[in-house]
Structure formats: C-alpha cells, structure tokens
Design a protein around this motif. Sequence first.
Motif, short mmCIF file in Angstrom:
data_model
loop_
_atom_site.label_atom_id
_atom_site.label_comp_id
_atom_site.label_asym_id
_atom_site.label_seq_id
_atom_site.Cartn_x
_atom_site.Cartn_y
_atom_site.Cartn_z
N THR A 162 77.29 26.09 -11.43
CA THR A 162 77.56 27.46 -11.12
C THR A 162 78.09 28.04 -12.58
O THR A 162 77.94 29.35 -12.70
CB THR A 162 78.84 27.44 -10.08
N LEU A 163 78.92 27.71 -13.20
CA LEU A 163 79.47 27.99 -14.65
C LEU A 163 78.38 28.51 -15.35
O LEU A 163 78.00 29.37 -16.29
CB LEU A 163 80.27 27.31 -15.35
N PHE A 164 77.16 27.59 -15.31
CA PHE A 164 76.07 27.69 -16.27
C PHE A 164 75.24 29.05 -15.78
O PHE A 164 74.58 29.76 -16.32
CB PHE A 164 75.13 26.39 -16.08
N VAL A 165 75.13 29.24 -14.48
CA VAL A 165 74.48 30.25 -13.79
C VAL A 165 75.08 31.46 -14.26
O VAL A 165 74.35 32.81 -14.55
CB VAL A 165 74.45 30.46 -12.24
N LEU A 166 76.53 31.62 -14.41
CA LEU A 166 77.08 32.90 -14.77
C LEU A 166 77.25 32.84 -16.01
O LEU A 166 77.10 34.34 -16.74
CB LEU A 166 78.66 32.59 -14.34
N THR A 167 77.25 32.05 -17.01
CA THR A 167 77.15 32.08 -18.50
C THR A 167 76.21 31.62 -19.33
O THR A 167 75.95 32.32 -20.35
CB THR A 167 78.47 31.26 -18.87
N GLY A 168 75.24 30.73 -18.84
CA GLY A 168 73.86 30.62 -19.51
C GLY A 168 74.54 29.54 -20.47
O GLY A 168 73.57 29.01 -21.35
#
Length: 249
Positions: A224-230
């Motif tokens: 989820t953090l990856f989805v928000l931040t890349g």
Amino acid sequence: MLDAALAFVLALQDPAPANKPAPQEASAPVAPAVEAWNDKIAKTKLDEFTKLQKGTPTLVEKNRALDVLAPGANKLLVKPLAQIIETEKLLVIRKRAAELLANQPVAEANPAIRKLLKNSRVGSYPPVMAELLRGLGKCGYDASQWNEISDVFEKEYHLERVPMQEAILDLVQKHKEKKAVDLLLRNLDEPLATNVDAAENPPAEYWEARWKSWHAWRGKVKETLFVLTGQRFSDATEAKAWLQKNPLK
C-alpha cells in the motif's frame, strides 16, 4: 540394428501436434450484472422478500429472500438491507446483505454504509465490517470520509479483525488515500514493546495479538505504501526520511 529398431518403435508412436494450443486457464467467475429497478419493480420485489421472511425462516429461506433482491438496485432496498445488517443473528446473512447494499444507488448507499460502520451492533462483527468497508470502497468513498474509518484499523488487534484491516488497506490502495500514510507508518515495523516496565505499557496479550495481526498483513502494508509513493521501504524510519524530502501532494 538396435538404432533401426528404436527408430521403428518411435515412428509408431503418435506424433505430437505441431501447433498444440497452450492449455487455457480457468477464467474467474463473473459477477452477475445488477439492474437498475424503478420504484414499481422494487416495491414488488420487496413485497416478495417480506413474504419469504414471515414466520421463523431458516438460513436457506433467508438466502432465498435475499435472492429476490440480489439482481436489482433501487434506493428503496437500502433500508431493509441495512436493517438486516444491523439486527440479523446469522452472520452469513448479514455479510450477504452488506454485499448487496454496496450495489445500491450511491447517494443512498454511501451514507447508510458509513452509518453502519459507526454502529456498535455491527462493529463487534469484523467479517460484516470488512464487507461494509469493501462496499464503501466501491460506493462513493472520498477523502473527506477517511476520518470516519481511520480509527477502525487500530482500535483493536486480533486475528479475527485481519479481514477488516485488509479491507481498509484495499480501500486505501484503490483510492490512493494519502491521508492513510501515518497509519501505514505506524504499522509498518514489527510491533515490539519499547518499555516493558512502564505502567502504561499494554499487557503481553496485546503485543502477541498485534504481532500476529501484523504478520498477516505486513506485506499488504508495504504494498500500500508503494501504491501511494512509488517507493519500497524496509522500515518506517526509511519511509519517513523519504517522505520528509518528498511530501505527498
């Protein structure tokens, strides 16, 4: 001679097709389409639904009653579905009613779902809450509603609440909810008691339940953090350092 005999035996075998098609994977089941009903049809279906609910219906009969409402969407269906979610004794029926509620017109279904999420009679049933949160994610959610559900994730840690917590993470991913960053950072690292002698330190049971929950959805938090931040982070310290230099807009 041996080579010739071997060649003869091989020649007798069925040759493999030159262009044999690759085996096809089974396709995922497609959810039946929901039809927009006018008020006349909705009232007729609700009358049929009510008749099937009379007396002391069994699980099968209650499911059959919901089958009547399942194909359609109309604002008149919102109230009876919400009532089932709030008061029905059978968990499987409450869950299915929550699923059907998300198919109803957004203008009426969205506030009904949010009201149910705050209802203490519903909040003690994580599987129902999970279904409602999934419904909210596809039924008019916007960032102004985040504060209404943000506390649900951390209110309590227990394995039975994991599906509900995962539903929140799915919602955050789907809507790229940047307001969820702080929650994600608080739940990114392995939970460990930092001061076991402090009076305010939760008991060992709390840390055990929190660790087991974290172990179940830790990968989804990172994703989820990856989805928000890349970006992919190994721990919260690394994530906070990156976010300080690259605040989300």
